[in-house]
Write a protein that holds these residues in place. Structure first.
Motif, PDB file in Angstrom:
ATOM      1  N   MET A 119     -24.392  16.541  20.785  1.00 21.00           N
ATOM      2  CA  MET A 119     -25.518  16.377  21.672  1.00 21.00           C
ATOM      3  C   MET A 119     -25.288  15.200  22.614  1.00 21.00           C
ATOM      4  O   MET A 119     -25.611  15.284  23.785  1.00 21.00           O
ATOM      5  N   ARG A 120     -24.724  14.143  22.092  1.00 21.41           N
ATOM      6  CA  ARG A 120     -24.505  12.958  22.907  1.00 21.41           C
ATOM      7  C   ARG A 120     -23.485  13.246  24.007  1.00 21.41           C
ATOM      8  O   ARG A 120     -23.635  12.785  25.137  1.00 21.41           O
ATOM      9  N   HIS A 121     -22.441  13.996  23.679  1.00 22.70           N
ATOM     10  CA  HIS A 121     -21.424  14.307  24.681  1.00 22.70           C
ATOM     11  C   HIS A 121     -21.996  15.192  25.787  1.00 22.70           C
ATOM     12  O   HIS A 121     -21.651  15.030  26.951  1.00 22.70           O
ATOM     13  N   ALA A 122     -22.858  16.102  25.426  1.00 23.66           N
ATOM     14  CA  ALA A 122     -23.482  16.968  26.426  1.00 23.66           C
ATOM     15  C   ALA A 122     -24.350  16.143  27.375  1.00 23.66           C
ATOM     16  O   ALA A 122     -24.340  16.373  28.594  1.00 23.66           O
ATOM     17  N   PHE A 123     -25.082  15.196  26.846  1.00 26.18           N
ATOM     18  CA  PHE A 123     -25.918  14.333  27.682  1.00 26.18           C
ATOM     19  C   PHE A 123     -25.063  13.497  28.623  1.00 26.18           C
ATOM     20  O   PHE A 123     -25.382  13.349  29.804  1.00 26.18           O
ATOM     21  N   GLN A 124     -23.967  12.957  28.116  1.00 21.13           N
ATOM     22  CA  GLN A 124     -23.075  12.159  28.964  1.00 21.13           C
ATOM     23  C   GLN A 124     -22.460  13.017  30.057  1.00 21.13           C
ATOM     24  O   GLN A 124     -22.346  12.593  31.203  1.00 21.13           O
ATOM     25  N   PHE A 125     -22.063  14.232  29.695  1.00 23.20           N
ATOM     26  CA  PHE A 125     -21.464  15.139  30.673  1.00 23.20           C
ATOM     27  C   PHE A 125     -22.454  15.473  31.782  1.00 23.20           C
ATOM     28  O   PHE A 125     -22.110  15.451  32.958  1.00 23.20           O
ATOM     29  N   LEU A 126     -23.679  15.766  31.424  1.00 22.52           N
ATOM     30  CA  LEU A 126     -24.695  16.089  32.419  1.00 22.52           C
ATOM     31  C   LEU A 126     -25.015  14.893  33.309  1.00 22.52           C
ATOM     32  O   LEU A 126     -25.192  15.030  34.519  1.00 22.52           O
ATOM     33  N   THR A 127     -25.078  13.721  32.723  1.00 23.25           N
ATOM     34  CA  THR A 127     -25.353  12.508  33.491  1.00 23.25           C
ATOM     35  C   THR A 127     -24.234  12.221  34.482  1.00 23.25           C
ATOM     36  O   THR A 127     -24.486  11.933  35.658  1.00 23.25           O
ATOM     37  N   LEU A 128     -23.006  12.312  34.029  1.00 21.49           N
ATOM     38  CA  LEU A 128     -21.872  12.051  34.913  1.00 21.49           C
ATOM     39  C   LEU A 128     -21.755  13.132  35.985  1.00 21.49           C
ATOM     40  O   LEU A 128     -21.395  12.843  37.128  1.00 21.49           O
ATOM     41  N   GLY A 129     -22.072  14.365  35.633  1.00 21.05           N
ATOM     42  CA  GLY A 129     -22.061  15.440  36.624  1.00 21.05           C
ATOM     43  C   GLY A 129     -23.092  15.218  37.710  1.00 21.05           C
ATOM     44  O   GLY A 129     -22.821  15.428  38.898  1.00 21.05           O
ATOM     45  N   ALA A 130     -24.278  14.795  37.322  1.00 22.08           N
ATOM     46  CA  ALA A 130     -25.327  14.512  38.304  1.00 22.08           C
ATOM     47  C   ALA A 130     -24.921  13.350  39.205  1.00 22.08           C
ATOM     48  O   ALA A 130     -25.172  13.369  40.411  1.00 22.08           O
ATOM     49  N   LEU A 131     -24.290  12.348  38.624  1.00 24.57           N
ATOM     50  CA  LEU A 131     -23.828  11.210  39.421  1.00 24.57           C
ATOM     51  C   LEU A 131     -22.753  11.633  40.412  1.00 24.57           C
ATOM     52  O   LEU A 131     -22.770  11.219  41.574  1.00 24.57           O
ATOM     53  N   ALA A 132     -21.841  12.470  39.983  1.00 28.76           N
ATOM     54  CA  ALA A 132     -20.788  12.952  40.881  1.00 28.76           C
ATOM     55  C   ALA A 132     -21.373  13.769  42.025  1.00 28.76           C
ATOM     56  O   ALA A 132     -20.948  13.647  43.174  1.00 28.76           O
ATOM     57  N   LEU A 133     -22.363  14.606  41.733  1.00 28.17           N
ATOM     58  CA  LEU A 133     -23.008  15.384  42.794  1.00 28.17           C
ATOM     59  C   LEU A 133     -23.757  14.483  43.763  1.00 28.17           C
ATOM     60  O   LEU A 133     -23.750  14.709  44.966  1.00 28.17           O
ATOM     61  N   ALA A 134     -24.399  13.451  43.238  1.00 30.01           N
ATOM     62  CA  ALA A 134     -25.123  12.531  44.114  1.00 30.01           C
ATOM     63  C   ALA A 134     -24.157  11.768  45.023  1.00 30.01           C
ATOM     64  O   ALA A 134     -24.418  11.585  46.214  1.00 30.01           O
ATOM     65  N   LEU A 135     -23.036  11.351  44.482  1.00 30.23           N
ATOM     66  CA  LEU A 135     -22.061  10.611  45.288  1.00 30.23           C
ATOM     67  C   LEU A 135     -21.351  11.505  46.288  1.00 30.23           C
ATOM     68  O   LEU A 135     -20.884  11.037  47.319  1.00 30.23           O
ATOM     69  N   SER A 136     -21.267  12.801  45.994  1.00 28.30           N
ATOM     70  CA  SER A 136     -20.577  13.693  46.925  1.00 28.30           C
ATOM     71  C   SER A 136     -21.367  13.889  48.211  1.00 28.30           C
ATOM     72  O   SER A 136     -20.836  14.390  49.189  1.00 28.30           O
ATOM     73  N   ALA A 137     -22.634  13.499  48.219  1.00 24.88           N
ATOM     74  CA  ALA A 137     -23.443  13.609  49.438  1.00 24.88           C
ATOM     75  C   ALA A 137     -23.261  12.402  50.359  1.00 24.88           C
ATOM     76  O   ALA A 137     -23.757  12.412  51.475  1.00 24.88           O
ATOM     77  N   CYS A 138     -22.564  11.377  49.917  1.00 26.80           N
ATOM     78  CA  CYS A 138     -22.347  10.197  50.748  1.00 26.80           C
ATOM     79  C   CYS A 138     -21.318  10.510  51.828  1.00 26.80           C
ATOM     80  O   CYS A 138     -20.320  11.151  51.577  1.00 26.80           O
ATOM     81  N   GLY A 139     -21.560  10.048  53.014  1.00 19.93           N
ATOM     82  CA  GLY A 139     -20.625  10.243  54.114  1.00 19.93           C
ATOM     83  C   GLY A 139     -21.309  10.872  55.302  1.00 19.93           C
ATOM     84  O   GLY A 139     -22.453  11.323  55.228  1.00 19.93           O
ATOM     85  N   HIS A 140     -20.576  10.916  56.419  1.00 19.66           N
ATOM     86  CA  HIS A 140     -21.149  11.426  57.657  1.00 19.66           C
ATOM     87  C   HIS A 140     -20.552  12.758  58.077  1.00 19.66           C
ATOM     88  O   HIS A 140     -21.086  13.417  58.948  1.00 19.66           O
ATOM     89  N   ASN A 141     -19.415  13.129  57.496  1.00 26.92           N
ATOM     90  CA  ASN A 141     -18.820  14.411  57.846  1.00 26.92           C
ATOM     91  C   ASN A 141     -18.226  15.052  56.581  1.00 26.92           C
ATOM     92  O   ASN A 141     -18.255  14.477  55.503  1.00 26.92           O
ATOM     93  N   THR A 142     -17.695  16.241  56.752  1.00 25.06           N
ATOM     94  CA  THR A 142     -17.188  16.997  55.605  1.00 25.06           C
ATOM     95  C   THR A 142     -16.068  16.252  54.882  1.00 25.06           C
ATOM     96  O   THR A 142     -16.038  16.221  53.651  1.00 25.06           O
TER      97      THR A 142
END
Length: 60
Positions: free
Chosen positions: A1-24
């Motif tokens: 359960m703990r690993h699943a929570f960490q995976f989801l948290t890190l995945g959400a963080l990666a998606l949030a950071l992928s929106a940073c920037g001004h172009n593709t």
């Protein structure tokens, strides 16, 4: 359960950071860097893909 929570948290963080920037390229690079840190080569590919998808969605 703990690993699943960490995976989801890190995945959400990666998606949030992928929106940073001004172009593709910047969004793909940011997503790839975040994915590489958290998930290795597979995470880098997923992060870059997420950056491209988010960029195409925001550009519409």
């Amino acid at each position: 359960m703990r690993h699943a929570f960490q995976f989801l948290t890190l995945g959400a963080l990666a998606l949030a950071l992928s929106a940073c920037g001004h172009n593709t390229e910047q969004r793909a690079a940011t997503g790839a860097a975040a994915g590489l840190i958290f998930g290795g080569p597979v995470g880098a590919a997923i992060g870059a893909g997420a950056g491209v998808v988010i960029s195409k969605t925001q550009d519409r």
